[in-house]
Design a protein around this motif. Sequence first.
Motif, PDB file in Angstrom:
ATOM      1  N   GLU A 238       0.671  -0.995   0.038  1.00  0.00           N
ATOM      2  CA  GLU A 238       0.179   0.044  -0.028  1.00  0.00           C
ATOM      3  C   GLU A 238       0.845   0.983   0.031  1.00  0.00           C
ATOM      4  O   GLU A 238       0.519   2.461   1.163  1.00  0.00           O
TER       5      GLU A 238
ATOM      6  N   THR B 255      -0.439   4.938  -0.941  1.00  0.00           N
ATOM      7  CA  THR B 255      -1.699   5.821  -0.443  1.00  0.00           C
ATOM      8  C   THR B 255      -1.003   7.332   0.469  1.00  0.00           C
ATOM      9  O   THR B 255       0.106   7.253   0.137  1.00  0.00           O
TER      10      THR B 255
ATOM     11  N   HIS C   7      -0.763   1.546   6.759  1.00  0.00           N
ATOM     12  CA  HIS C   7      -0.546   0.189   5.704  1.00  0.00           C
ATOM     13  C   HIS C   7       0.778  -0.701   5.332  1.00  0.00           C
ATOM     14  O   HIS C   7       1.655  -0.043   5.945  1.00  0.00           O
TER      15      HIS C   7
ATOM     16  N   SER D 140      -3.098   1.231  -3.083  1.00  0.00           N
ATOM     17  CA  SER D 140      -3.167   2.231  -2.041  1.00  0.00           C
ATOM     18  C   SER D 140      -4.360   1.084  -0.871  1.00  0.00           C
ATOM     19  O   SER D 140      -4.717   0.508  -1.540  1.00  0.00           O
TER      20      SER D 140
ATOM     21  N   SER E 164      -5.068   4.296  -7.987  1.00  0.00           N
ATOM     22  CA  SER E 164      -3.342   3.525  -8.072  1.00  0.00           C
ATOM     23  C   SER E 164      -3.226   2.321  -8.696  1.00  0.00           C
ATOM     24  O   SER E 164      -2.737   2.221  -9.058  1.00  0.00           O
TER      25      SER E 164
ATOM     26  N   TYR F 264      -1.059   9.774  -9.157  1.00  0.00           N
ATOM     27  CA  TYR F 264      -0.600   8.500 -10.598  1.00  0.00           C
ATOM     28  C   TYR F 264      -0.817   8.294 -11.515  1.00  0.00           C
ATOM     29  O   TYR F 264      -0.938   7.722 -11.964  1.00  0.00           O
TER      30      TYR F 264
END
Length: 451
Positions: free
Chosen positions: A243, A246, A253, A280, A286, A330
């Motif tokens: 993750e 994020t 995460h 994420s 993402s 992203y």
Amino acid sequence: MDRAAVTLDDPVSIGGLRLRNRLYRAPLLECAGNGPDAVDTLIADLEPAAASGAGLIHQGATIISGEGGCAAPGMTRVHDPAFIEDLSRLTETIHTHGARIAIQLEHGGLRSMEVWHAGYRTEHPDLDQLAVSRPPWPLRLLDRVGFLDLSPHVLSTAEVEELAADFGRAAARAVDSGYDMVHIAGANMGIVQQFLSPFYNRRDDRFGIDPDVGAGVAFLELLAEEIRERAGDVPLITKVPSERPTFPGIGPHLTDVDAVRVCERLEKAGYDGVVPVRTSVFWDMSVVRGEFPTAAWREPRFRDGYREAFGSLPRAAAVAIGNWIESFAYDFEPGWNRSLCRRVRERVGIPVLCEGGLRERAEMDDTLDRDADLVGMGRPFYAEPELPARLLGEVDPGVRAVCENCNNCAVAQAAGESGVCRTPSVLMHAGRLRKHGAYDRSASTNDDGRL
């Protein structure tokens, strides 16, 4: 681990299943549903990739339960034995072309439509969402301001075990209908990622976060046990998320290190392959990096669908603004999961599958040489259903998919639209290639696919 250099055309085995090459069609939303034409829709979507030479075809995220759990409109469910028996027509079709087919099993949990889709929630007012733990504060905040509608049912230990059994039963039905592989949807904010992620998982039973791994890996381990018990020795793979994408300030995460540790544990648990991905803790861009899908948001014929999904056109506009902001965070990056796959491949002895931003033949061969054992693509198949015909065999190493990563194919799915390419320049490019025979291929049928 030293590995001989390979190319896209070389065969490979996963859990005893022999694939004729290392190219796979990654899981996508087929939007086939469960109606009378669902199987025919799936055949129309998936057969071209098999006929044009891909070694492995994934049927996209397929819901294990008969109620709730769908992350988007039009997802197919496999709770009904009669329906999944009819799916044997699909598996037989794929096998006719010498390819193999995997089914990706999913449950949305807090990503389900009963959380975010206003129209669906109105039709199902008493439908709660399955939750690993109490929802994290960002989701509770979005609920408070009206963008989500949370009514979570936090699973007891016994209910977690029953959910795992549901995955096992779905896998068994799929194997009986001819599927060659089971793929657990372990990322994209589905319930399996919610078990893995410390952002969602604050349980204090055995399904909580394992401090030795940094993730809640016990649920995936139980899934392997249930699937082996009910479906036999079917090849089993799963996505494993890092993750890392994020946004800052949101956590805790999963890190890349955590993802590598999860893959090591899953190899010991009996998984036959892993698909490491960076995504994420939210269902955001993402997953589908690239441009802001301007055309899809502005298309008048989708407005009623957006209004139904998000409750009103002003709320849909707010979602679009958030989508626009995400497109800067992203941006498209070729092979964005490659370095994570490389780290995993150095630590495990099972095949590593890499997808995410791979578009060019030379790039795929380089990925196979350095980072992974198989490579896959998703969105490019919307524009070129027979894309393998251009990528496999004696081709120019510079040949690449025509996909422009504009995401106009994806965002309209929130409005209940099917996953197809809607960008004129891309479709014109594919049309010119078709006119000149670029997709002509006589795919040979090999052996039964098992060693």
